[in-house]
Design an enzyme around this catalytic site. Structure first.
Site, PDB file in Angstrom:
ATOM      1  N   ASP A   1       0.887  -1.160   0.000  1.00  0.00           N
ATOM      2  CA  ASP A   1       0.000   0.000   0.000  1.00  0.00           C
ATOM      3  C   ASP A   1       0.926   1.212   0.000  1.00  0.00           C
ATOM      4  O   ASP A   1       1.791   1.330   0.878  1.00  0.00           O
ATOM      5  CB  ASP A   1      -0.872  -0.024   1.267  1.00  0.00           C
ATOM      6  CG  ASP A   1      -1.934   1.071   1.238  1.00  0.00           C
ATOM      7  OD1 ASP A   1      -1.613   2.216   0.874  1.00  0.00           O
ATOM      8  OD2 ASP A   1      -3.089   0.772   1.591  1.00  0.00           O
TER       9      ASP A   1
ATOM     10  N   ASN B   1       2.617   6.086 -10.246  1.00  0.00           N
ATOM     11  CA  ASN B   1       1.373   6.064 -11.019  1.00  0.00           C
ATOM     12  C   ASN B   1       0.132   5.771 -10.167  1.00  0.00           C
ATOM     13  O   ASN B   1      -0.968   6.154 -10.536  1.00  0.00           O
ATOM     14  CB  ASN B   1       1.528   5.000 -12.125  1.00  0.00           C
ATOM     15  CG  ASN B   1       0.212   4.626 -12.751  1.00  0.00           C
ATOM     16  OD1 ASN B   1      -0.344   5.379 -13.547  1.00  0.00           O
ATOM     17  ND2 ASN B   1      -0.319   3.463 -12.374  1.00  0.00           N
TER      18      ASN B   1
ATOM     19  N   TYR C   1      -9.205  15.443  -5.517  1.00  0.00           N
ATOM     20  CA  TYR C   1      -8.360  14.983  -6.625  1.00  0.00           C
ATOM     21  C   TYR C   1      -7.573  16.150  -7.217  1.00  0.00           C
ATOM     22  O   TYR C   1      -6.356  16.064  -7.420  1.00  0.00           O
ATOM     23  CB  TYR C   1      -9.247  14.327  -7.692  1.00  0.00           C
ATOM     24  CG  TYR C   1      -8.467  13.672  -8.811  1.00  0.00           C
ATOM     25  CD1 TYR C   1      -7.887  12.418  -8.636  1.00  0.00           C
ATOM     26  CD2 TYR C   1      -8.317  14.290 -10.055  1.00  0.00           C
ATOM     27  CE1 TYR C   1      -7.182  11.805  -9.666  1.00  0.00           C
ATOM     28  CE2 TYR C   1      -7.616  13.684 -11.091  1.00  0.00           C
ATOM     29  CZ  TYR C   1      -7.053  12.440 -10.884  1.00  0.00           C
ATOM     30  OH  TYR C   1      -6.342  11.835 -11.908  1.00  0.00           O
TER      31      TYR C   1
ATOM     32  N   LYS D   1      -3.472  16.538  -7.191  1.00  0.00           N
ATOM     33  CA  LYS D   1      -2.645  16.608  -8.403  1.00  0.00           C
ATOM     34  C   LYS D   1      -1.889  17.946  -8.478  1.00  0.00           C
ATOM     35  O   LYS D   1      -0.770  17.982  -8.980  1.00  0.00           O
ATOM     36  CB  LYS D   1      -3.492  16.361  -9.660  1.00  0.00           C
ATOM     37  CG  LYS D   1      -4.043  14.934  -9.755  1.00  0.00           C
ATOM     38  CD  LYS D   1      -2.931  13.858  -9.817  1.00  0.00           C
ATOM     39  CE  LYS D   1      -3.471  12.461 -10.089  1.00  0.00           C
ATOM     40  NZ  LYS D   1      -2.438  11.406 -10.057  1.00  0.00           N
TER      41      LYS D   1
END
Ligand code: NAP
Length: 244
Positions: free
Chosen positions: A60, A87, A158, A162
């Site tokens: 994890d 990724n 999100y 990012k």
């Protein structure tokens, strides 16, 4: 000679989607690939079809000890690490039904997205950099998103993760500059048909990008030498024009 002959590349989020596609391409290009994600069974199935050497180490990305174990196993098995592809990522879409405004987002879900998408990248980067510094070369490739440069409503955690990843990429590039290590961000340039979009109807999924969309750019980035481009972020097509 293949572009990545004998290079050792660690790919996180390797059990499906974009990560799986990059693993298969890196292997075709001659790399020895280390696959990591939580689903060991899926990764074992993937490596059964790879032509070159590989290693599966489940972890994890939020667990510092597990991350260290992945890098230790990589060094034990292959003696070095030439590239790290950060990724692994999660979005709100698997947790809520469509876009969700901030006032409806639960704190645990916020934590999960930030921890996987940024803390996981920090932990893996921290674990590989000393090896790359010792070697005098390496490439850290962080998988970002158009939402690392733009914002939309309803995807707060999100978008925040990012944008944070973009800052972490630049920091890594600055700190690694004199050690022969490049750090860059790569994104697919649009929506890609992976499990992130599992909720879309089939006809809409058919219209979005295929999971191999970043493969050419990822190979070019992984093949960069110590004086390569660093500290930059762009979609796959732009990287192909820049480095191809
Ligand atoms: P995906 O098919 O859902 O795959 C996500 C991967 O991340 C899986 O291999 C998953 O493996 C791994 N992962 C999730 N949580 C993890 C954790 N806690 N620890 C370790 N691994 C974990 O998603 P994808 O579309 O391929 O996304 C890959 C990257 O591309 C992400 O960073 C995403 O933000 C970015 N991206 C995707 C799109 C798109 O449209 N698909 C667009 C722009 C950017 P396990 O479940 O086995 O752990």
């Amino acid at each position: 000679m293949p572009a990545l002959a004998n290079d050792v590349i660690v790919v996180t989020g390797a059990s499906r989607g974009l990560g799986r596609a990059m693993v298969e391409r890196f292997s075709d290009e001659g790399a020895r690939v280390v696959l990591t994600a939580r689903d060991e069974e899926r990764m074992t199935e993937i490596v059964a079809d790879l032509s070159g050497e590989s290693l599966v180490v489940p972890a994890d990305v939020r667990d510092a000890d597990a991350v260290e174990r992945v890098v230790d196993r990589t060094i034990d098995e292959f003696g070095r690490v030439d590239a790290l592809v950060n990724n692994a990522g999660v979005s709100l879409l698997g947790m809520y039904d469509g876009r969700t405004p901030l006032e409806e987002i639960n704190e645990d879900d916020w934590d999960t997205i930030l921890e996987v998408n940024i803390k996981g990248v920090f932990l893996f980067t921290r674990a590989v950099l000393p090896h790359m510094y010792e070697q005098g070369h390496g490439n850290v490739i962080n998988i970002s998103s158009g939402l690392g440069r733009n914002a939309i409503g309803g995807a707060g955690p999100y978008v925040s993760s990012k944008w944070g990843l973009e800052g972490l990429t630049r920091t890594t590039a600055i700190e690694a500059e004199d050690c022969g290590v490049n750090a860059n961000a790569l994104d697919p340039g649009g929506r890609v048909d992976t499990d992130i979009w599992a909720h879309l109807p089939d006809e809409e999924r058919e219209r979005i990008l295929d999971p191999d969309v970043m493969n050419d750019a990822a190979v070019l980035l992984a093949a960069q030498g110590p004086d390569g481009v660093s500290g930059e972020s762009m979609p796959a097509e732009e990287w192909e024009r820049r480095l191809g």
